[in-house]
Every structure is written in C-alpha cells, then in structure tokens.
Scaffold this motif. Structure first.
Motif, PDB file in Angstrom:
ATOM      1  N   TYR A  75      -3.608   7.155   3.048  1.00  0.00           N
ATOM      2  CA  TYR A  75      -3.259   8.696   2.664  1.00  0.00           C
ATOM      3  C   TYR A  75      -1.984   8.524   1.377  1.00  0.00           C
ATOM      4  O   TYR A  75      -2.820   9.466   0.623  1.00  0.00           O
ATOM      5  N   LYS A  76      -1.487   7.455   2.281  1.00  0.00           N
ATOM      6  CA  LYS A  76      -0.752   7.471   0.487  1.00  0.00           C
ATOM      7  C   LYS A  76      -1.272   6.802  -0.794  1.00  0.00           C
ATOM      8  O   LYS A  76      -0.896   7.929  -1.383  1.00  0.00           O
ATOM      9  N   ALA A  77      -2.335   6.369  -0.925  1.00  0.00           N
ATOM     10  CA  ALA A  77      -3.218   5.995  -1.394  1.00  0.00           C
ATOM     11  C   ALA A  77      -3.952   6.354  -2.070  1.00  0.00           C
ATOM     12  O   ALA A  77      -4.558   7.028  -3.505  1.00  0.00           O
TER      13      ALA A  77
ATOM     14  N   ASP B 179       1.118  -1.298   0.074  1.00  0.00           N
ATOM     15  CA  ASP B 179       0.278   0.120  -0.017  1.00  0.00           C
ATOM     16  C   ASP B 179       0.924   1.306   0.060  1.00  0.00           C
ATOM     17  O   ASP B 179       0.299   2.053  -0.788  1.00  0.00           O
ATOM     18  N   LYS B 180       2.251   1.181   0.554  1.00  0.00           N
ATOM     19  CA  LYS B 180       3.057   2.344  -0.032  1.00  0.00           C
ATOM     20  C   LYS B 180       3.706   2.841  -0.708  1.00  0.00           C
ATOM     21  O   LYS B 180       5.088   3.175  -0.962  1.00  0.00           O
ATOM     22  N   MET B 181       4.251   1.529  -1.840  1.00  0.00           N
ATOM     23  CA  MET B 181       4.741   1.894  -2.987  1.00  0.00           C
ATOM     24  C   MET B 181       4.632   2.802  -4.174  1.00  0.00           C
ATOM     25  O   MET B 181       3.292   2.281  -3.971  1.00  0.00           O
ATOM     26  N   PRO B 182       4.560   2.957  -4.736  1.00  0.00           N
ATOM     27  CA  PRO B 182       6.283   2.013  -5.179  1.00  0.00           C
ATOM     28  C   PRO B 182       7.340   3.592  -3.962  1.00  0.00           C
ATOM     29  O   PRO B 182       6.590   4.184  -3.787  1.00  0.00           O
ATOM     30  N   ALA B 183       8.172   2.902  -3.770  1.00  0.00           N
ATOM     31  CA  ALA B 183       9.228   3.115  -2.764  1.00  0.00           C
ATOM     32  C   ALA B 183      10.379   2.547  -1.729  1.00  0.00           C
ATOM     33  O   ALA B 183       9.799   1.193  -2.000  1.00  0.00           O
ATOM     34  N   ASN B 184      10.742   2.884  -1.465  1.00  0.00           N
ATOM     35  CA  ASN B 184      12.111   2.119  -0.790  1.00  0.00           C
ATOM     36  C   ASN B 184      12.833   2.677   0.151  1.00  0.00           C
ATOM     37  O   ASN B 184      13.507   3.503  -0.247  1.00  0.00           O
ATOM     38  N   MET B 185      13.277   2.122   1.472  1.00  0.00           N
ATOM     39  CA  MET B 185      13.805   2.836   1.941  1.00  0.00           C
ATOM     40  C   MET B 185      14.062   2.107   3.669  1.00  0.00           C
ATOM     41  O   MET B 185      13.365   1.701   4.574  1.00  0.00           O
ATOM     42  N   PRO B 186      15.141   0.956   3.029  1.00  0.00           N
ATOM     43  CA  PRO B 186      15.319  -0.470   4.498  1.00  0.00           C
ATOM     44  C   PRO B 186      15.670   0.385   5.748  1.00  0.00           C
ATOM     45  O   PRO B 186      16.659   1.382   6.052  1.00  0.00           O
TER      46      PRO B 186
END
Lengths: 221, 715
Positions: free
Chosen positions: B691-693, B305-312
C-alpha cells in the motif's frame, strides 16, 4: 541493557529470592519428611552388593535380559545371576554364594549395572510337571500384576532389572535395583512400580519358600 | 556446592529405600518382562490426550523445507491455523483462539509478549531446522499444562539429552541446509552432542534469511517480507544419582524482519535466555523444578519498502519464571499432581523523539512505562486409570495476576498531539494497579471400548487476564494508535484499564478409530467454546490523516465482548499398499471447520479460518520418498466488519516433494505451490507494505511457486 532498564531492582530481587526460597523450602521439606520417615524404616544403609540369583528349577528357563555373545556357562547346580557392573572398578563383579535358606542376611544388591544377565540353566533340570506349571503361571500372574500399575506417561527409555522378595501372603519384604538402565531416574520409576505393586497375589501353597524371590526386567518403550 | 549436595543426596538416597534393603539372598526366579508402553489412548489421558496432536521430528523434517516459520508448520495439524506476521513470526491459532489466548512454551519455558505488534512472537525464537517435536493440546488441556490461557497449549520441545552408554564418549549430530527459489531464501543448522555417561552437552545453531517473496500468478512482489535471523543455544545436562539437572542458555538475533501487514517493521531483535531444570524420581513420586530468565530488546522502524520514514520504537522485556511440579502416585492407578508457578514480566515500551519532526518530538513517547505483570499460579490435579480402557484426569487451578505500570507521556502537548496529550492526562489521573484471581478447571475422560477405538470427552473452564498492551496502551492519536495491534489490519487500537479477564467454557469430544496394524485411522473431534468477556475491539472513530485526509482505517478500543466458537476437526489415513520394511503408499486427509461469532455485536469474529481440506499421498520405497499434497481452502466471506477485514477467494494449492536418503545423507526437493496459483491469505490481513508503494490496498498474497532444495546429514 542496563539496570535502569531492568526497572526497580530491590522489590524484584526480593520477590525472586522469596519465590525461589519458597520452592526450595517445599522441596527440602518433602525430602526431609520422607527422608526421615524412610530412614527410620530402613534397617540398613544403602549398600552396593551383588546378589546371587538362582535360575528357577522349572522347565521354563529364565531368559537372559541381555545375553552376551559369549555368555559364560554355569553349572546347573548353582545358577547365578551375573550382574556386570557398569563401572567395574567401583563394583567388582562376583558371584556370591547363595545364603542358606532362612539364614538371612545377604543384602539385596544395588549394582549399578548396565546390563544384568540371568544365566541360562544348562542343561535344563528335569521337568517336574505340577510345580513347574504352577510356578510358570504364578510368574506370569506376578508380571501382569506389576504391569497393571505401570506409569502411564514416562518419556524415558531403557530396561531396568528389579529384584524383590515377598512373603507367603504376597507382601513385599524387600526390593532393589539389580540391573540399572544407566539412568537413575528410570531405575527409581521401575523400583517404585514394583514397590507399589505390594501386596502381590499370594503364591500358591505348593511353592516352596525358596521360590519367593524374583527378578523382573522392566522395559520402558 | 558440595556442602549441600551431600546431605541432599543422603536424603534422596534414603527416600528411595521404601523397604529395608537387607533380604535373603536366595534363589530368584525371573518373571516375564514387564513392558511399559502406551497401550490404549486412555493411558495417555494426562500427557497426550486424543484431542491433542503432536508434530514429530519426522513430520517437521518433512515440512521444514518450505518454511522457516514454526507456526506455519502447525497448520498441518487440523484445527490449527496461523495469522500472518513476518517471515518467521506467524501467530498460531487453535480452533479460532489466537496466540494471545494460548500458552506457548519452548522447552517448558514460556516466552512473553515483547512488542506492541507481537512481531517477536514466542515461536519466532524457534527454528524448524532444530525442533524435535511440537505438542498441541486445545482448550480442554489439563490444568497442569499451564494457566493463563483459554485456547490451549503449544509446547515446542528440543530433543531430550543423550548420554553415552557402556563407557566412552558419545559424539552425534546433524547438519542441514536449504535453498528456496522464491525470495532466494537460504539457511542452515547444526546440532552437535558430546556426552559421557553422566554429562551431556548439546550445541544447536541455525541461520536463515530470505528476500521478499513473489505472490502466485500475476500478484507480483509482496513487499516487506524479507527477514534474517540466527538462534544459538548450548544445553548441558548432568545425570546424577539424585536426578537430572539441566542448564540451557541461548541467544537470538534478528537484524531485520519485514512485516507486510504492519505499519512498522522489525529492525532488530536481540534476546538471550538461561533455563535451569531439575527432574528427580523418588519412592514418594517425582519432582520437577524449573527456573528461567529471558531478556529481550526489540526495535521497530521501517525497512526499505516503507521508506522514507523514521520512527524508532523500542521495547525491553525481562521475564523470570519458576515452577515446581510434584507428582504423587497415591495408588497404583492414581496420581496426584500439585504444582506452583511464578511468572514475572517486566516491559518498557518507548518511542524516542525524531529530530526535526514536528509530530514525533520533542519528548520520548512513553507507550508503556515500566509495566509489570506477575502471576502466581497453583494447581491440583488427579489422574485415575479406572481400568486399562478407562481413564480420567480432573484438576483445578488458581492464577493470581497483578499488574501495574507507570505514568505515560506523549511526544508533545502541541495541537498535533492533542489526542495523545489528553489521553495521557486521563491515563495518568487514575490508578493502574490491577489484580485478578482466575480460576480454571479441567476434566478429561478417555475410554477405549474396544481395540482400535478411543473416545475422549473433555470440559474445561479456563481464564486469562489481559496482557500489558490490552490493558495499558493509551494513545488515541491516529498515528500512535495505529502502532498498537497484532491483527495486521492497519487499524488503530488502544487499551482499556477496565478490561476483565476472559473466561472460557469448552466442551470437546474426540473419537478415533484405528485399523489393525494401523493400516487406517479416522479421528473426529468436535468442540464448542463459549467465552465470557472475550477481549475484542469496539469501534471508536474513523481515522484521518494529519491534514484531515481520508484514511481507510478505523480506531478501535479493546473491550470485553461475548464470543463463541464451534467446529470440528477430522483427519485420517489409509495405507494403500504396504511393502517390505517401511515401504508403503499412504493416503492422508484432514478437514478443519471453525465458526467464530461475536455474541455482543452479532458479527463474525476476526481472523477465523475458512473451511480447510488437505489431502496427501505419500509413497515410500527403500531410500526414496515421494509425496504430493493438495490443499483446498474455501472463500472467506464471514469477515469482521468492525475491522474491515478483507474477503478472500477460495483456492487450491498443490505441493510436490521427493526425498532420497543415501546413507547418512538426505536430499530433498520440493515444488511448493506447483502451479503458481495466485491467492490471498485468509488470515494474512492487508498488505501495508504494498500500500505504501502502490497506493492500492490488497490482502496479503500467498507465496507463489518456489522450488526448494535441502540436504541433511546425520552422524
């Protein structure tokens, strides 16, 4: 996970080792201190022996703690406490003859028995009004006195049979586990409770010295 | 090991011989049985005060069908609420004081913070399917129950080890499984005990997973609410002549857990532990020793649901704790308790660079660099039973806390990371070592003036030092600060090296009435807590996006404030009809009111539960149990303006449940939120997954209707 992830190793190992050592030393010191003290007090080493317990002469019969369905019947002349050993091979069950009054020395038993049974007197001896009443009242008094010092927060469950003997002033002379619950910790809690109850209420003058040995079932609910 | 056990056994055996064992074997009279049981509530003043509550195994079995979240179970205790986290990671709150201010133990072992969002909260390592009991004691808890908390204790307990009796082997166990229609949740658990008279082994395992749930009414899908996890443990116990030895090891793994109210999700959490314990009884008293180790590897990133993103974002934590507790029955009515405790937490929190990202690279962001938090505690406590009706327990403890951490670094020192770069420089320029000596004291007086009446009065002064994140997080960038915080409010937080320990003074009372045969009861428990140096947060600035776009969030810094809490918990029950055996119809009711105030800014404190009233009707007839639960929660209008806490409307929920026991099998069906009421969680924070979506910010909705079915078997 790696040792790198674990952080600086040496100080941690030292700290953990020191802490564990400190705790271990504290336990050891206590154990040794008390052990030495009590060992000094103890006339004889711990022995596993069965004791002969007589049923009380009064009209109120001794209630079996866990009466087996086929409980053996015994002669009224010698009511004995049959204390079945939890591990029969280690502690053979036998009913020892009672020592003569005052002659002393049969050790109080520490049988690790799962179920201790005090046999029913049969037929009940003829009632002897006054001493019987006196004894019944005194037994109730003792039981209440012991319960007053009960542990308040034990989470363990089970029944322990404690045997003890007092002198004419009510001071505890000896005590031990006569029937184990199967849990050594619970047995010791029950034993401690009885030992802490000393001095107990002094027995009435009318009771014979022979009547100053007792067994008490302590049931933790 | 026998070389040390034998002499030890000899010593311990000797200590149990207070008096010479040789006695005259003579005729012995049997005394009436001495029953040791809790008589009046005054008896349990030190172990289970009237102010505290316990969820029994029966309570938990009844409630577990609707949730895999242990903290959510605790909501059924008046005065306890839960701040929403993931599907199994809510954070419990006792009388307004949240999880970070509580001492939470599982089988006596504390579990440390291991995430900047507190995603793997201590109770997330437990599964309601496998819990035996949960004990909750608020802030006036005796100091022997633990230090470094101001709000009380929550103790999750597994069943005590079982042993065979009378020879042979004991083989016993339980199995259970469930399905929840809302979110397609399912799971199962098994517990198996194999035991002889001396040795006992118990395996406990559980698995649970769920997809995202739907809110009530027309609130639709609630994003980022999926989860899955498993917990496995093996417990060994050995009952020896010198006491009980225990060894328990376990493994926890969660491959994913969505967080509706956090910017991040949990994408992996792995933890294993080893606990050792010893309990021994002697003539001089009792000894209890524990040593525990836990290792946790925690990873955050984004779920779908919070994609696209990447932050390990990774966190590693190692915890070692050891405790020794001695009890001396100094007289027949008095017990002296002495104890020592050492607790070591090591924490590393780092965010690897993201390839191709201008902002998140080229360096690793060191959020917390190998911090440690060590605590050495000691207490003395005196319990006295003045009579069968009057008891007291008073105690004092000192906790010495030392903390330190290494230097930190931002992703880069470029303009995009300038706020973080400057903050890192400032952080690295000063010493990070801190130490606190925290004194605590507690006093409880319990009085039972008549049969069925109990009055308990308590006072406690408790203190706790800041946790690692409160003291050592430092990033002042909009993005980096928003990664810190367990409040579910979307705001950014950073730490404060100058934080002082919180010091709380609590007075509380509890009065309980019980009818004959426990046909009815009423318990009223008011309280007041004043906290000096309460660790809250103060406004720093409004946050903006990377292109100076407006954000609905603010940046806050942890800061000491004054705070007070007061309220009352009321609960009771009445048996309307009583039949044979356990057949009965029972009415239960409870009310919880808490008022939390920030005395420094004059506003309401964050995450304070509005008035909550619960009424239940339970009917039991033979093998059939049926119940209806009604809950009404008032509107939340007292909100924390500093955090832009959302207001929520009042709501009422109805749950209906039926269970039938057929021999060893128990079947249960439940209609949760039967009327599919649309409502927002008062302690749920804001729904960032949605909120992200959708671009619309709303409070996190509560679950809509769910039909839950369960089956359990005991053997």
């Amino acid at each position: 996970m790696s040792l790198v992830g674990f952080g600086p190793l040496a100080p941690r190992v030292v700290a953990l080792a020191a802490t564990t050592l400190l705790h271990a030393l504290a336990v050891a010191a206590l154990v040794v201190a008390y052990g030495a003290r009590e060992t000094g007090k103890t006339a004889q080493p711990l022995r596993l022996t069965l004791m002969t317990l007589s049923a009380p002469p009064p009209s109120r019969p001794v209630r079996p703690l866990h009466k087996p369905a086929d409980a053996p019947r015994r002669s009224p002349e010698r009511q004995t406490a049959a204390i079945p050993a939890a591990r029969a091979s280690a502690v053979p069950v036998s009913a020892l003859p009672a020592s003569p009054e005052g002659s002393a020395l049969a050790p109080l038993p520490v049988p690790h028995a799962a179920n201790a049974v005090v046999a029913q007197p049969e037929p009940p001896p003829p009632p002897i009004a006054e001493p019987a009443d006196m004894m019944a009242a005194y037994r109730t008094l003792l039981s209440r006195h012991i319960r007053a010092g009960r542990p308040r927060a034990s989470a363990l469950r089970g029944t322990v049979l404690i045997a003890f003997r007092i002198d004419r002033g009510g001071t505890l002379l000896a005590s031990d586990i006569a029937g184990s619950s199967g849990d050594p910790n619970l047995d010791r809690i029950a034993l401690r409770m009885v030992r802490q109850a000393s001095p107990m209420p002094a027995p009435p003058a009318g009771l014979a010295a022979a009547q100053l040995a007792f067994v008490v079932p302590v049931a933790f609910h | 090991m026998s070389f040390c056990v034998r002499p030890l056994r000899a010593f311990l055996g000797a200590t149990s011989a207070l008096l010479p064992l040789a006695v005259h074997a003579q005729e012995a009279s049997q005394l009436p049985q001495v029953d040791v049981e809790a008589g009046t509530p005054a008896d349990a003043v030190a172990s289970a005060p009237v102010t505290g509550r316990t969820l029994s195994e029966a309570d938990i079995r009844r409630l577990q069908l609707s949730t895999s979240d242990t903290a959510a179970l605790l909501r059924w205790i008046p005065g306890v609420s839960a701040n929403s986290g993931g599907g199994f990671s809510s954070m419990p709150v006792i009388r307004g004081l949240n999880e970070q201010r509580l001492r939470i133990t599982v089988d006596g072992s504390p579990i440390d913070f291991a995430c900047p969002n507190d995603m793997n909260s201590p109770l997330s390592y437990t599964d309601p399917q496998s819990i035996h009991a949960i004990r909750v004691v608020p802030g006036v808890a005796p100091v022997s129950m633990g230090g470094d908390n101001i709000g009380g204790i929550i103790a999750v307990e597994s069943a005590a080890p079982r042993f065979a009796t009378g020879g042979g082997t004991l083989l016993t166990g339980t199995m259970s499984a469930f399905y929840r229609s809302n979110g397609d949740g399912f799971g199962g658990a098994a517990q198996l005990t194999v035991a002889g008279e001396r040795l006992s082994a118990t395996y406990t395992g559980s698995y649970t997973q769920s997809d995202r749930y739907k809110g009530g009414g027309d609130l639709g899908l609630v994003r980022s609410t999926e989860f899955a996890k498993t917990d496995q443990a093996l417990a060994l116990a050995y009952r020896s002549d010198i006491g009980l030895f225990r060894l328990k090891g376990g493994y926890h793994f969660s491959p994913y857990e969505g967080f509706a109210n956090q910017a991040m999700d949990m994408v992996s959490n792995t933890s294993w532990f080893l606990n050792f314990g010893y309990e021994g009884e002697f003539d001089w008293g009792s000894a209890k020793f524990t040593a525990d180790y836990r290792d946790t590897d925690h990873e955050m990133n984004f779920l779908k649901d919070k994609m696209p993103a990447n932050m390990p974002m990774n966190t590693e934590v190692h915890t070692f704790s050891t405790a020794l507790r001695l009890e001396f029955p100094v007289s027949r009515h008095e017990t002296l308790r002495l104890g020592g405790e050492y607790h070591h937490q090591w924490l590393n929190d780092y965010w690897p660079p993201v390839a191709g990202s201008m902002m998140m690279g080229p360096n690793t962001y060191l959020n917390v660099n190998a911090a440690h938090r060590n605590r050495l505690g000691a207490f003395a406590e005196w319990e006295r039973h003045w009579s069968d009706r009057l008891s007291s327990v008073v105690g004092v403890r000192l906790d010495h806390v030392t903390m330190n951490t290494g230097n930190v670094q931002p992703y880069s020192t470029s303009m995009m990371n300038m706020d973080d770069a400057m903050a890192a420089m400032a952080f690295n320029a000063v010493s990070h070592a801190r130490k606190n000596d925290n004194w605590s004291a507690s006093a409880l007086l319990s009085y039972a003036p008549a049969s069925g009446v109990a009055i308990e009065l308590g006072y406690a002064h408790k203190a706790r030092s800041p946790n690692i994140y409160e003291r050592y997080t430092w990033g002042r960038g909009a993005m980096s600060s928003r990664m810190i915080g367990w409040y579910g409010d979307g705001n950014g937080y950073f730490g404060n090296l100058d934080l002082r320990p919180e010091r709380a003074d609590t007075v509380s009372a509890a009065i309980e009435f019980q009818g004959a045969a426990q046909d009815w009861s009423l318990r009223i428990a008011p309280y007041y807590t004043h906290v000096n140096d309460y660790i809250d947060a103060v406004f720093v600035k409004k946050l903006t996006g990377s292109m100076m776009t407006a954000f609905p969030w603010v940046q806050l810094q942890f800061a000491n404030q004054g705070a007070e809490f007061f309220g009352v918990d009321v609960s009771g029950h009445a048996t309307l009809r009583k039949g044979a055996d356990r057949d009965a119809t029972t009415l239960t009711a409870s009310l919880a009111y808490v008022h939390g105030q920030n005395l420094s800014d004059g506003g309401p404190l964050y995450h304070q539960m509005p008035l909550d009233i619960k009424v239940g009707l339970e009917h039991r007839q033979g093998a059939l149990e049926a119940g209806v639960d009604f809950e009404w929660v008032a509107a939340k209008n007292r909100v924390d303006a500093t955090r832009n806490e959302p207001r929520t409307a009042a709501y009422a929920l109805v749950n209906l449940r039926v269970a039938y026991t057929l021999g060893p099998v128990r079947l249960s069906v439940e209609g949760e939120n039967l009327f599919d009421k649309a409502y927002s969680l008062p302690l749920g924070g804001v729904s960032l997954g949605d909120y992200k979506a959708t671009g619309t910010l709303r409070p996190v909705p509560g679950r809509g209707r769910s039909v839950n079915v369960g089956v359990g078997v005991s053997f």
